[in-house]
Design a protein around this motif. Structure first.
Motif, PDB file in Angstrom:
ATOM      1  N   GLY A 485     -59.530  22.828 -17.443  1.00  7.94           N
ATOM      2  CA  GLY A 485     -58.373  23.689 -17.240  1.00  7.94           C
ATOM      3  C   GLY A 485     -58.496  25.056 -17.871  1.00  7.94           C
ATOM      4  N   THR A 486     -59.182  25.147 -19.023  1.00  7.50           N
ATOM      5  CA  THR A 486     -59.292  26.433 -19.717  1.00  7.50           C
ATOM      6  C   THR A 486     -60.575  27.177 -19.383  1.00  7.50           C
ATOM      7  N   GLN A 487     -61.571  26.493 -18.815  1.00  8.11           N
ATOM      8  CA  GLN A 487     -62.829  27.122 -18.398  1.00  8.11           C
ATOM      9  C   GLN A 487     -63.125  26.727 -16.946  1.00  8.11           C
ATOM     10  N   PRO A 488     -62.215  27.010 -16.023  1.00 13.76           N
ATOM     11  CA  PRO A 488     -62.318  26.443 -14.672  1.00 13.76           C
ATOM     12  C   PRO A 488     -63.547  26.894 -13.897  1.00 13.76           C
ATOM     13  N   GLU A 489     -64.101  28.074 -14.226  1.00 13.09           N
ATOM     14  CA  GLU A 489     -65.262  28.563 -13.485  1.00 13.09           C
ATOM     15  C   GLU A 489     -66.583  28.093 -14.074  1.00 13.09           C
ATOM     16  N   PRO A 538     -54.266  19.171 -22.144  1.00 11.81           N
ATOM     17  CA  PRO A 538     -54.850  19.385 -20.817  1.00 11.81           C
ATOM     18  C   PRO A 538     -53.811  19.516 -19.715  1.00 11.81           C
ATOM     19  N   LEU A 539     -52.688  18.829 -19.841  1.00 13.95           N
ATOM     20  CA  LEU A 539     -51.657  18.899 -18.808  1.00 13.95           C
ATOM     21  C   LEU A 539     -51.126  20.321 -18.621  1.00 13.95           C
ATOM     22  N   SER A 540     -51.174  21.144 -19.673  1.00 12.46           N
ATOM     23  CA  SER A 540     -50.678  22.518 -19.586  1.00 12.46           C
ATOM     24  C   SER A 540     -51.529  23.379 -18.657  1.00 12.46           C
ATOM     25  N   TYR A 541     -52.760  22.956 -18.388  1.00 12.93           N
ATOM     26  CA  TYR A 541     -53.688  23.770 -17.609  1.00 12.93           C
ATOM     27  C   TYR A 541     -54.119  23.083 -16.318  1.00 12.93           C
ATOM     28  N   VAL A 542     -53.453  22.009 -15.940  1.00 12.54           N
ATOM     29  CA  VAL A 542     -53.924  21.229 -14.801  1.00 12.54           C
ATOM     30  C   VAL A 542     -53.901  22.041 -13.512  1.00 12.54           C
ATOM     31  N   ASP A 543     -52.987  23.004 -13.389  1.00 14.50           N
ATOM     32  CA  ASP A 543     -52.928  23.805 -12.169  1.00 14.50           C
ATOM     33  C   ASP A 543     -54.148  24.702 -12.008  1.00 14.50           C
ATOM     34  N   LYS A 544     -54.885  24.963 -13.089  1.00 14.78           N
ATOM     35  CA  LYS A 544     -56.066  25.824 -13.029  1.00 14.78           C
ATOM     36  C   LYS A 544     -57.353  25.058 -12.755  1.00 14.78           C
ATOM     37  N   VAL A 545     -57.295  23.722 -12.755  1.00 14.60           N
ATOM     38  CA  VAL A 545     -58.491  22.920 -12.512  1.00 14.60           C
ATOM     39  C   VAL A 545     -59.013  23.217 -11.110  1.00 14.60           C
ATOM     40  N   ALA A 546     -60.307  23.537 -11.013  1.00  8.80           N
ATOM     41  CA  ALA A 546     -60.868  24.005  -9.740  1.00  8.80           C
ATOM     42  C   ALA A 546     -61.996  23.122  -9.218  1.00  8.80           C
ATOM     43  N   ARG A 571     -49.884  14.775 -11.650  1.00  6.51           N
ATOM     44  CA  ARG A 571     -49.909  16.221 -11.443  1.00  6.51           C
ATOM     45  C   ARG A 571     -51.092  16.631 -10.574  1.00  6.51           C
ATOM     46  N   LEU A 572     -52.256  16.008 -10.797  1.00  6.77           N
ATOM     47  CA  LEU A 572     -53.401  16.286  -9.917  1.00  6.77           C
ATOM     48  C   LEU A 572     -53.054  15.956  -8.467  1.00  6.77           C
ATOM     49  N   ARG A 573     -52.374  14.811  -8.269  1.00  3.21           N
ATOM     50  CA  ARG A 573     -52.023  14.387  -6.920  1.00  3.21           C
ATOM     51  C   ARG A 573     -51.053  15.384  -6.278  1.00  3.21           C
ATOM     52  N   LYS A 574     -50.026  15.786  -7.003  1.00  2.00           N
ATOM     53  CA  LYS A 574     -49.040  16.710  -6.442  1.00  2.00           C
ATOM     54  C   LYS A 574     -49.645  18.070  -6.128  1.00  2.00           C
ATOM     55  N   LEU A 575     -50.646  18.487  -6.928  1.00  2.00           N
ATOM     56  CA  LEU A 575     -51.306  19.765  -6.688  1.00  2.00           C
ATOM     57  C   LEU A 575     -52.446  19.647  -5.680  1.00  2.00           C
ATOM     58  N   ASP A 576     -52.660  18.446  -5.172  1.00  2.00           N
ATOM     59  CA  ASP A 576     -53.707  18.178  -4.174  1.00  2.00           C
ATOM     60  C   ASP A 576     -55.095  18.533  -4.705  1.00  2.00           C
TER      61      ASP A 576
END
Length: 613
Positions: A485-489, A538-546, A571-576
């Protein structure tokens, strides 16, 4: 011992053989009956306790439970085997005992209700001191003795604590406590077994204003001797000293070694067995208390997983290296104990790498896969890079990776991956400041070090930047999810085993001793410092997981409970976000060999689908 069962060795790949090959742990021996020993083995396919009569050579399986057993001890006279009985790996249960020669399991202290274990000391005359921890009552210490009608309590406190050691005559016991509120740095209190009254105190935290810890290493093995061997952090690393709990005298020991130094008594009390851990490798010495002479004990290069001095003056130790499987050796040169059947295939040695990091030099251990087209100067037929590379992050966090045999990294190597293991800030073995550096910026500071080593791995030509796996278990699983989440690239895929995924919820559900540790890490509870928990969750950054995420979790895990993992997965499921989850019926990992192989097979398959090998 029973022969291992399963597929013929010729039909198994080497990585599976390393898991299935029977192993034995370092035998513990009864102090007043040294021919009676207890050890752990996976010879049946599940890690269980075994009794070994050295006089007759007989070995007998003591425990037999679906999810295994590893927590056990021998009574001083060798009459009883004590073992901890929990439910499916949840670590909550009671002590049982069984006659050394076999027989019925009976509750060791039937009046005590189930709890998390907080230490056990077994003394002369059948005395037992039992440490217990519960979510509602904190830590308590109880004495069981044959001449008492029921166990009686000698200590209780809301903060975490544990039983250290009993004096040789069974009249005194050491309690390692954190009443000052710093769960990373214990203080010592010596109390009378008869009534719990205090005999002596040793506290290097100065009421919580200094970050110095103490460790009980054991009373002198001489009746009436009140000397206690203590590990301390008054220097920049762990060193031993002797504290006379009756007089209060403290004797510093002149042991001029650069790394952490652990010690224990030789059985006659005349010398100390010193195990020195430095830069991910171990060595042993005999320290003569009368002369101060430090004599090396000849051991191969690698790691020492435990050592004990026998009454005849020899030393038995568990040795391995990243290349060679573990073996129980003696300073006589003999192999002390081995299991029958399949032998684990060798792996490849580690290379030491030091990388400049934001907090100082970072030590990493690197292994390269073997293959054709190798660099002839690289040694053992190692292929040239860049490789798909696995960053396998250790748990703890107060632990460190070492030059020791591990079946997990070897499995990645067999599939064409390079393996990098990072002893980030928070790891042990590199000085007190390095270990304590993670506090308050929990998770984030470790990931800065991992990022620095990642940059080196790519720029050096070792790692293919488009095929990087971030993985780990427990705290390593937590860092994996936080890193995604914090180093997605930076990463291509993430594989997290039994992780912290939602820190505030994990705190609410975890065992009480870990809540104390989290309060130390963060400087308070989630209610007191919510912003710190949110910044490190980790949940705070789940939207940034790439990248694709794989998570495995034990349904009965008291350390990284399932609810907080389910929150993250939802959260992973909802964000697809692409992800897979594997849940299994055990606790913080599994002691069943086939279950562990299944987990590794699933992890390998996930990585190979998304990264290739």
């Amino acid at each position: 011992m029973n022969e291992i069962t399963g597929p013929a060795s010729g039909s198994m790949p080497d990585w599976e053989k390393r898991f299935r090959a029977p192993r034995v742990g370092l035998p513990e021996w009864a102090e007043d009956a040294p021919e009676r020993s207890l050890f752990v083995s996976n010879v049946t396919g599940t890690y269980e306790l075994y009794a070994w009569d050295r006089g007759t050579g007989g070995r007998r399986q003591v425990t037999d439970r679906p999810n295994g057993t590893t927590d056990g001890a021998l009574s001083r006279d060798g009459t009883w085997v004590w073992w901890f009985s929990d439910t499916d790996g949840d670590e909550f249960g009671v002590w049982m005992k069984q006659p050394f020669g076999g027989g019925e399991d009976i509750p060791a202290a039937p009046e005590l209700t189930p709890s998390y274990p907080a230490g056990l000391a077994l003394g002369v005359g059948g005395i037992a001191v039992i440490g217990r921890s519960t979510d509602d009552e904190g830590t308590s210490v109880h004495v069981v003795r044959p001449d008492a009608t029921a166990p009686y309590e000698i200590y209780r406190h809301a903060e975490s604590a544990g039983v250290g050691d009993l004096s040789e005559d069974g009249t005194l016991v050491v309690i390692e406590h954190t009443e000052h509120g710093d769960a990373m740095h214990s203080a010592l209190r010596v109390v009378r077994v008869a009534d719990g009254s205090t005999v002596a105190e040793l506290d290097d935290t100065a009421g919580g204003t200094r970050e110095l810890g103490l460790d009980c290493l054991g009373f002198a093995p001489v009746p009436g001797d009140t000397r206690l061997l203590v590990g301390h952090q008054r220097a920049d690393r762990w060193l031993p000293m002797i504290w006379d709990v009756a007089s209060g005298e403290e004797v510093a020991l002149t042991i001029d070694l650069p790394g952490d130094v652990h010690a224990e008594w030789y059985p006659d009390g005349s010398a100390l067995l010193v195990v020195h851990d430095f830069h991910a490798r171990g060595e042993m010495f005999r320290y003569d208390l009368a002369t101060g002479d430090l004599t090396p004990l000849n051991t191969p290069a690698g790691s020492i997983g435990g050592a004990t001095a026998r009454p005849d003056g020899t030393v038995e130790y568990l040795w391995s290296s990243a290349e060679r499987p573990p073996v129980v050796r003696s300073t006589t040169g003999a192999t002390v104990l081995e299991a029958p059947g399949l032998r684990a295939p060798d792996s490849v040695p580690v290379e030491d790498v030091w990388v400049d990091g934001p907090g100082g030099p970072i030590h990493a251990l690197v292994q390269r896969p073997t293959g054709t087209g190798a660099d002839p100067e690289a040694g053992k037929d190692r292929a040239a890079g860049p490789f798909p590379t696995v960053f396998e992050i250790h748990g703890g966090p107060t632990w460190h990776d070492s030059d020791a045999f591990a079946a997990g990294p070897a499995a990645w190597l067999d599939h064409g991956f390079a393996v990098v293991r990072v002893n980030y800030r928070g790891s042990t073995g590199y000085g007190r400041e390095w270990t304590d550096a993670l506090k308050h910026r929990v998770g984030l500071i470790e990931l800065e070090d991992i990022a620095a080593v990642r940059e080196w791995a790519v720029s050096s030509g070792l790692a293919d930047p488009d095929r990087l796996v971030l993985t780990g278990g427990s705290w390593g699983g937590y860092l994996t999810l936080l890193g995604l989440g914090t180093q997605p690239e930076a990463w291509t895929v993430g594989i997290a085993a039994v992780p912290v995924a939602d820190y505030p919820t994990a705190y609410a559900d975890e065992m009480e001793a870990l809540k104390s540790l989290d309060r130390t890490f963060f400087g308070g509870s989630p209610e007191e410092v919510p912003e710190r928990y949110q910044a490190s969750s980790p949940l705070s950054y789940v939207d940034k997981v790439a990248v694709p995420v794989y998570i495995s979790a034990g349904m009965n895990d008291p350390r990284c409970p399932i609810r907080q993992i389910d929150n993250y997965v939802e959260r992973l499921r909802k964000l697809d976000k692409p992800h897979e989850v594997y849940r299994y019926d055990a606790g913080h990992g599994s002691l069943v060999v086939e279950e562990r192989i299944k987990q590794v097979r699933l992890e390998l398959a996930f990585a190979l689908r998304h990264v290739g090998g």
